[in-house]
Design a protein around this motif. Structure first.
Motif: not given
Length: 192
Positions: A77-78, A89-93, A129-134, A148-156
Motif C-alpha cells: 500500500a505505501p 493505487a487503490l484499484r491496483e491494490w 487489510l484494513t490498515e493497508a486500505v486506510d 472523505r466518508d469512505a471507511r477502510a473497514d467498509d472497503v475491506v
C-alpha cells in the motif's frame, strides 16, 4: 540488550532451507490445487525430513506462506501511493488482493483448518487489510480523489464480499468489473 540463550540461533544452512521451502510452497500453492509436501520439498531442493523439521504439519507450512504473503501484500500500500495517484493505487491494490485470494485455492482446506483451530483468525487478516486500505484512503482524502466518508473497514468488507462471489480464476473478469464498480463509488464525483 538481552539475549535468549535457551535456544541457539538456526544455522545458516537451516535458514536457507526454510527460505527455499517457503518460496517453493508459495509457488506450488499458487499453481496447483493440492501440491504434495514431497513435491514442495523436491522443488526446494531438500528432503522431506527437512521440510518436517521446519514445518511439522501441512497447516504449519500453509500458515507461514499465508501470513508472509498477506504481510507482503499489505506492505504494498505505501509503495503504491508513492508511485501513483491514490485512486489508481487503490484499484491496483484491490487487483493484487484479488490475485492473492484467487491463487490460494491449493491452501483452502488447510486455511479453513487453521481458522477452526484458532491458529489463524479472520480478525488478524481483517486488521492487516484494513490498515493497508486506510493508508491508501488517507492519501486519497488528502489529494481529494477519494471520498472523505469512505471507511477502510467498509472497503475491506466489500472486497471480501466481492471475492466470495468471484473467487476463482474463471471468474476473474467478473471480479475486475465488481472492483471497478467499488472504486467508482469511492472516487470523489469529479474524478469518476
Amino acid at each position: 540488550m538481552t539475549f535468549d540463550l535457551s535456544r541457539p540461533a538456526p544455522r545458516a544452512d537451516a535458514q536457507r532451507s526454510r527460505k527455499r521451502l517457503i518460496e517453493a510452497a508459495t509457488s506450488a500453492f499458487a499453481r496447483e490445487e493440492a501440491p504434495t509436501l514431497k513435491d514442495i520439498a523436491q522443488d526446494a531442493g531438500v528432503g522431506i525430513g527437512t521440510l518436517f523439521r521446519h514445518f511439522p504439519t501441512r497447516e504449519a507450512l500453509v500458515e507461514e506462506v499465508y501470513r508472509g504473503e498477506l504481510v507482503r501484500l499489505c506492505g504494498r500500500a505505501p509503495v503504491l501511493i508513492r508511485d501513483m495517484p491514490a485512486d489508481r493505487a487503490l484499484r491496483e491494490w484491490m487487483r493484487q488482493w484479488s490475485v492473492f485470494v484467487m491463487t490460494k485455492r491449493g491452501m483452502a482446506d488447510s486455511l479453513e483448518a487453521l481458522v477452526r483451530s484458532g491458529a489463524l483468525t479472520k480478525s488478524e487478516t481483517v486488521v492487516l487489510l484494513t490498515e493497508a486500505v486506510d493508508v491508501i484512503l488517507d492519501a486519497g482524502r488528502a489529494s481529494e480523489t477519494l471520498r472523505r466518508d469512505a471507511r477502510a473497514d467498509d472497503v475491506v468488507a466489500a472486497l471480501m464480499g466481492t471475492l466470495i462471489v468471484a473467487c476463482s480464476p474463471a471468474s476473474s473478469d467478473q471480479a475486475a468489473r465488481l472492483l471497478d464498480l467499488l472504486l467508482a463509488g469511492l472516487r470523489v464525483a469529479e474524478h469518476r
